[in-house]
Design a protein around this motif. Structure first.
Motif, PDB file in Angstrom:
ATOM      1  N   TYR A 294       0.830  -1.196   0.000  1.00  0.00           N
ATOM      2  CA  TYR A 294       0.000   0.000   0.000  1.00  0.00           C
ATOM      3  C   TYR A 294       0.875   1.262   0.000  1.00  0.00           C
ATOM      4  CZ  TYR A 294      -4.082  -2.861   1.375  1.00  0.00           C
ATOM      5  OH  TYR A 294      -5.098  -3.783   1.437  1.00  0.00           O
ATOM      6  N   ALA A 295       0.309   2.344  -0.512  1.00  0.00           N
ATOM      7  CA  ALA A 295       1.023   3.625  -0.535  1.00  0.00           C
ATOM      8  C   ALA A 295       1.206   4.159   0.884  1.00  0.00           C
ATOM      9  CB  ALA A 295       0.251   4.631  -1.378  1.00  0.00           C
ATOM     10  N   VAL A 296       2.338   4.811   1.122  1.00  0.00           N
ATOM     11  CA  VAL A 296       2.658   5.252   2.487  1.00  0.00           C
ATOM     12  C   VAL A 296       3.070   6.717   2.566  1.00  0.00           C
ATOM     13  CG1 VAL A 296       3.303   2.977   3.320  1.00  0.00           C
ATOM     14  CG2 VAL A 296       5.030   4.408   2.216  1.00  0.00           C
ATOM     15  N   ASP A 297       2.864   7.475   1.534  1.00  0.00           N
ATOM     16  CA  ASP A 297       3.260   8.884   1.559  1.00  0.00           C
ATOM     17  C   ASP A 297       2.540   9.601   2.705  1.00  0.00           C
ATOM     18  OD1 ASP A 297       3.130  11.831   0.834  1.00  0.00           O
ATOM     19  OD2 ASP A 297       4.408  11.072  -0.782  1.00  0.00           O
ATOM     20  N   PRO A 298       3.277  10.361   3.532  1.00  0.00           N
ATOM     21  CA  PRO A 298       2.660  11.056   4.672  1.00  0.00           C
ATOM     22  C   PRO A 298       1.505  11.971   4.272  1.00  0.00           C
ATOM     23  CG  PRO A 298       5.047  11.092   4.876  1.00  0.00           C
ATOM     24  CD  PRO A 298       4.744  10.548   3.508  1.00  0.00           C
ATOM     25  N   SER A 299       1.513  12.454   3.029  1.00  0.00           N
ATOM     26  CA  SER A 299       0.450  13.349   2.580  1.00  0.00           C
ATOM     27  C   SER A 299      -0.904  12.649   2.538  1.00  0.00           C
ATOM     28  CB  SER A 299       0.777  13.906   1.190  1.00  0.00           C
ATOM     29  OG  SER A 299       0.795  12.870   0.217  1.00  0.00           O
ATOM     30  N   LEU A 300      -0.910  11.320   2.603  1.00  0.00           N
ATOM     31  CA  LEU A 300      -2.153  10.553   2.555  1.00  0.00           C
ATOM     32  C   LEU A 300      -2.919  10.619   3.871  1.00  0.00           C
ATOM     33  CD1 LEU A 300      -0.771   7.445   0.647  1.00  0.00           C
ATOM     34  CD2 LEU A 300      -2.435   9.091  -0.241  1.00  0.00           C
ATOM     35  N   GLY A 301      -2.284  11.125   4.914  1.00  0.00           N
ATOM     36  CA  GLY A 301      -2.965  11.271   6.201  1.00  0.00           C
ATOM     37  C   GLY A 301      -3.428   9.956   6.774  1.00  0.00           C
ATOM     38  N   LYS A 449       1.538  -0.791  11.934  1.00  0.00           N
ATOM     39  CA  LYS A 449       1.141   0.369  11.130  1.00  0.00           C
ATOM     40  C   LYS A 449       1.951   0.452   9.850  1.00  0.00           C
ATOM     41  CE  LYS A 449      -1.193   3.532  14.208  1.00  0.00           C
ATOM     42  NZ  LYS A 449      -1.241   4.885  14.800  1.00  0.00           N
ATOM     43  N   PHE A 450       3.234   0.103   9.932  1.00  0.00           N
ATOM     44  CA  PHE A 450       4.086   0.006   8.745  1.00  0.00           C
ATOM     45  C   PHE A 450       4.050   1.297   7.925  1.00  0.00           C
ATOM     46  CE2 PHE A 450       5.311  -3.230   5.164  1.00  0.00           C
ATOM     47  CZ  PHE A 450       6.518  -2.581   4.991  1.00  0.00           C
ATOM     48  N   PHE A 451       4.402   2.409   8.554  1.00  0.00           N
ATOM     49  CA  PHE A 451       4.471   3.698   7.854  1.00  0.00           C
ATOM     50  C   PHE A 451       5.840   3.847   7.180  1.00  0.00           C
ATOM     51  CE2 PHE A 451       1.099   6.082  10.613  1.00  0.00           C
ATOM     52  CZ  PHE A 451       0.106   5.322  10.008  1.00  0.00           C
ATOM     53  N   ALA A 452       6.205   2.868   6.394  1.00  0.00           N
ATOM     54  CA  ALA A 452       7.464   2.873   5.654  1.00  0.00           C
ATOM     55  C   ALA A 452       7.258   2.036   4.406  1.00  0.00           C
ATOM     56  CB  ALA A 452       8.601   2.306   6.509  1.00  0.00           C
TER      57      ALA A 452
END
Length: 569
Positions: A294-301, A449-452
């Motif tokens: 899945y996409a993880v760009d911080p801009s996705l909130g 959460k895997f924010f990477a």
């Protein structure tokens, strides 16, 4: 039916646990000092998939049955292991009936009843609860009392391997009276229960300081009046693997240290001090790199790392995922960080031997930089002036996270260099293990959460059958806000064909067919690059030479027989 009986007989080959010599009296050996350099954040294994939480809670909480050092299933809270032969498993394999042993009490002195077992199932399957061990209850249709002392588990269909729910340290029985108000979304809010569960094990919780120290004292209501030999346990958390190894092997400050992920030559030097030894057991543990689908760009909130974010702009390309694996030299990683306690692997199921696939070894085990570069070239990923490949405005720049540990940081550095040779840029990040594996739904830094883009860690399955473990890659096991970020499917892999084959395994009885399906599931995960398996890891832990009764296992909690540990006289 004969094949089914062979499977069940093999699983229960040894039902009697060998114990240490008889002890003079309970609590005669003082304090047992344990060291987990990955600090414990909760004592409720249903709220964390972390091994450290599972092992520490196993001192207090017990399942109906567990596994010994050879992988044999053994009774814990029951009289015997149900089989088809003794009538405990129904002839059609749609149910299993467990009979509780007489006189089993909770540490508060109240009796363990079928109601507690039933409640445990309801607790883990409650909507919105995000149970970290949900795969253990896969295929369970109902759990009901049979008389005053037995529990019947009914499955949605034939269950050739019925030893999943309530079996092993990841699936213990919890007390209904303590957790009755903690169902569903309320589960994480029950701090007192999660930090101080009432159990049936040889010790009970005296005090818990999250991410620091847990103090246990002998359970006066434990079923064996002569055990445990130790009056208390002090479990200290924090630090690093190197200092933990030193505390047992060189200074002798501690009796046991878990997970000695330290360079092999360093451990050998420490052992020479003569105060302790490293014991390694191979089971099913694999160090792997998850690739976030899945996409993880911080801009996705709030959509970040969820299905709503959409597919990852680069890692959704199979060519990119395969090239990343091809570029890795697993032999170098093993030599640098693991020595004899590691073996290169391309499998997520590395054992037992019968289940080990060799399908992908020819292309996966040997590093192929040239082939990886060609694969990316052919897929249209072109190198820019900075040497980083890009396509359609998307660059192959990845955030690579893992827990803080010298071996893991060493592996990160090696992989970064290897990936740079195929035009992939890497930003390295390490997170304190107590946070990374902690499971706190409010933290942005957990592996759930895997924010990477990619992350590295290890886990395994208890026992010797991988059915429940492989169910963890089903689509419905993906962590998300709806599940409190709990779930076993960290890479967000979703394949309907995989789900169907996993369900077929749960309904397959013949051993040769089960082996075939396990290999197919394993190969599907490798072919699709759900993650990149790196190292088949042994479990090395440090033990003081003054301890006796140790029976190291990789098939259950390493503390599975802590009731039998004693101090040499």
């Amino acid at each position: 039916m004969r094949n089914v009986r062979l499977i069940l007989a093999a699983s229960v080959a040894s039902l009697v646990m060998t114990t240490a010599p008889a002890m003079a009296q309970r609590g005669s050996d003082g304090d047992l000092k344990l060291l987990f350099w990955q600090a414990v954040s909760t004592l409720n294994p249903y709220l964390s998939g972390g091994t450290k939480e599972g092992y520490s809670s196993s001192i207090v909480l017990e399942p109906l049955a567990g596994f010994d050092e050879k992988g044999n299933i053994i009774p814990k809270l029951v009289e015997s292991i149900p089989t088809i032969e003794n009538g405990g498993v129904s002839a059609d394999m749609t149910s299993i009936t467990w009979k509780l042993a007489k006189g089993i009490k909770w540490s508060d002195g109240t009796p363990v009843t079928p109601k507690d077992v039933i409640f445990t199932w309801k607790y883990c399957t409650a909507p919105g609860g995000g149970c970290a061990q949900a795969a253990k209850f896969e295929g369970v249709k109902n759990v009901e009392a049979v008389g005053d002392d037995s529990v019947k588990v009914t499955f949605t269909g034939p269950k050739p391997y019925p030893y999943s729910a309530f079996v092993g340290y990841q699936s213990p029985v919890i007390q209904e009276a303590q957790f009755k108000d903690c169902l569903g979304p309320k589960a994480p809010e029950c701090t007192a229960a999660n930090f101080g569960p009432i159990g049936t094990g040889p010790f009970k919780v005296k005090e818990f300081k999250p991410n620091d120290v847990v103090t246990f004292v002998a359970n006066e209501n434990y079923r064996d009046a002569a055990k445990p030999a130790f009056a208390s346990i002090t479990l200290k958390g924090g630090g690093d693997a190197l200092s933990a190894a030193r505390a047992v092997l060189e200074t002798g400050e501690y009796d046991y240290a878990w997970n000695m992920q330290v360079e092999p030559e360093v451990l050998a030097t420490m052992e020479a001090a003569g105060k302790g030894k490293i014991i390694t057991s191979f089971g099913s543990q694999v160090e792997r790199i998850d690739l976030n689908h899945y996409a993880v760009d911080p801009s996705l909130g709030d959509k970040r790392s969820t299905k709503e974010a959409g597919p990852h702009p680069a890692l959704s390309d199979p060519a990119v995922r395969k090239a990343l694996s091809m570029a890795i030299d697993r032999e170098v990683i093993v030599e640098a960080g693991y020595g004899l306690s590691g073996k290169p692997t391309c499998n997520i199921v590395p054992g037992p031997d019968a289940y080990v696939s060799t399908k992908n070894d020819s292309w996966c085990l040997k590093q192929d930089i040239e082939g990886a570069n060609k694969l990316l070239d052919d897929a249209g990923w072109k190198k820019g002036s900075d040497g980083i490949r890009a396509k359609g405005g998307v660059k192959l720049n990845f955030l690579y996270q893992t827990s803080t540990n010298s071996v893991r940081q060493g592996t990160q550095a090696l992989v970064k260099d290897m990936w740079s040779q195929i035009g992939v840029g890497v930003e390295l990040r390490n997170i304190a293990a107590s946070v990374f594996f902690g499971g706190d739904p409010a933290s942005p830094d957990t592996y759930q959460k895997f924010f990477a883009d990619v992350q590295m860690y290890t886990n395994n399955f208890d026992g010797t059958d991988p059915e429940a473990y492989l169910a963890g890659w089903r689509c419905d096991k993906i962590p998300s806000p709806k599940t409190g970020w709990q779930g076993e499917n960290m890479p967000r892999y979703c394949n309907e064909a995989y789900d169907a084959l996993s369900k077929k395994l749960s309904q397959t009885a013949k051993m040769d067919e089960r082996v075939k399906i396990v290999k197919e599931l394993n190969d599907m995960l490798t072919d699709d690059m759900a993650q990149i398996p790196l190292v088949y890891r042994g479990q090395p832990s440090a033990f003081a030479n003054t301890l006796t009764g140790i029976k190291m296992t990789a098939w259950d909690s390493e503390l599975w027989n802590v009731a039998d540990w004693a101090r040499k006289k």
